[in-house]
Design an enzyme around this catalytic site. Structure first.
Site: not given
Ligand code: BDR
Ligand code: CA
Length: 299
Positions: A241
């Site tokens: 992500h």
């Molecule tokens: C986002 O949420 C967090 O768990 C990850 O680091 C990322 O920024 C994904 O939904």
């Protein structure tokens, strides 16, 4: 290495976090980005841990980038960490050195303001990898400084995709919906990178092997972080992500950006149809971006 034509001056706002760590290591090593500060926020895990982790990541990268601790809780609600994915230490138990220096301050918003005021207007990019609490506080307390931001690139939200912490809710926006609503309505030059795009950039066992094979310290750390990410989930590949944010900054041509009419549901943090015209990355060239990430981590 050839000198890039343009160097982006960047503040990274983050809650490391396994995928945050990957994004930060890529940004710190990239000649096209000058990271002038890392500001931390409670999100994946509590603020003291995200702040320590930011320092640990800098120590591994061998840089002395200042770390400023920010908001310990979202606006108007309690923090809700994600230890199931990121582990009790936020970095999946992967070995990192201890921070080489203490946090430069415990007021990330004041630090952002000072940096923005010390640089020419519209010369600083903000890369948001966690809940948007710090940026919302900057907008509330120092709106003139916030208006000097060049652009914001934020990982968050789910547009046409299902959410990851609710039917429509994505973690970063859902953790602090009030902050998300403030930021999206602020009229900043903002590009949102939602799950619709980030779920397309996936790492699998072959990619982990390629990272190990480089022999470079940041690439090996990233391989271990992705391996730890797998420990929380038995899938064959895992989405990257947060790395999409610095990857977008350096490779915008590898993303498909659309303008959508959106709003934030302030109860759940879900993106819903609304009047705000927001640039959202809805697609990406995954093989080219995986190659760019590998190259950035190993050169
Ligand atoms: C986002 O949420 C967090 O768990 C990850 O680091 C990322 O920024 C994904 O939904
Ligand atoms: Ca994050």
């Amino acid at each position: 290495m050839t000198k890039p034509a343009h160097v982006n001056t960047v503040i990274i706002d983050t809650d490391p976090g396994i995928d945050d760590a990957i994004a930060i290591l890529y940004a710190l090593g990239h000649a096209g980005m000058n990271v002038v500060a890392i500001t931390t926020v409670a999100g994946n895990i509590g603020l003291s841990v995200t702040t320590r982790n930011a320092g640990r990541i800098c120590a591994l990268a061998g840089v002395d980038t200042p770390v400023h601790a920010g908001a310990a809780a979202p606006l108007g609600r309690e923090a809700r960490p994600e230890t199931g994915i990121h582990g009790n230490d936020g970095l999946g138990g992967v070995e990192f050195p201890e921070p080489a220096q203490a946090p430069r301050s415990h007021d990330a918003v004041a630090a952002m303001q000072a940096i923005l005021e010390a640089h020419p207007p519209h010369s600083i990019d903000l890369h948001c990898l966690g809940p948007l609490t710090n940026l919302a506080l900057l907008l509330q307390h120092a709106p003139a400084a916030a208006a000097r931001i060049r652009r914001v690139i934020a990982m968050g939200g789910a547009v046409d995709e299902p959410g990851n912490v609710g039917a429509k809710a994505e973690f970063n926006l859902a953790h602090d919906p009030q902050a998300a609503a403030l930021v999206l309505a602020a009229g900043l030059d903002l590009t949102l990178i939602p799950l619709d795009a980030t779920r397309q950039l996936r790492a699998d066992a072959t990619y982990i092997a390629a990272l190990h094979a480089t022999g470079h310290t940041p690439a090996i750390a990233v391989a271990e972080l992705i391996e730890a990410y797998f420990a929380a989930n038995s899938a064959e590949s895992r989405p990257l992500h947060d790395p999409c944010v610095p990857l977008f900054a350096q490779n915008p041509q590898l993303f498909r950006v659309e303008e959508r009419g959106l709003a934030v549901d302030v109860d759940t943090g879900a993106l819903i149809p609304g009047p705000l015209r927001i640039k959202v990355a809805m697609g990406l060239d995954a093989p080219a971006l995986r190659a760019a990430l590998l190259h950035g981590l190993s050169s």
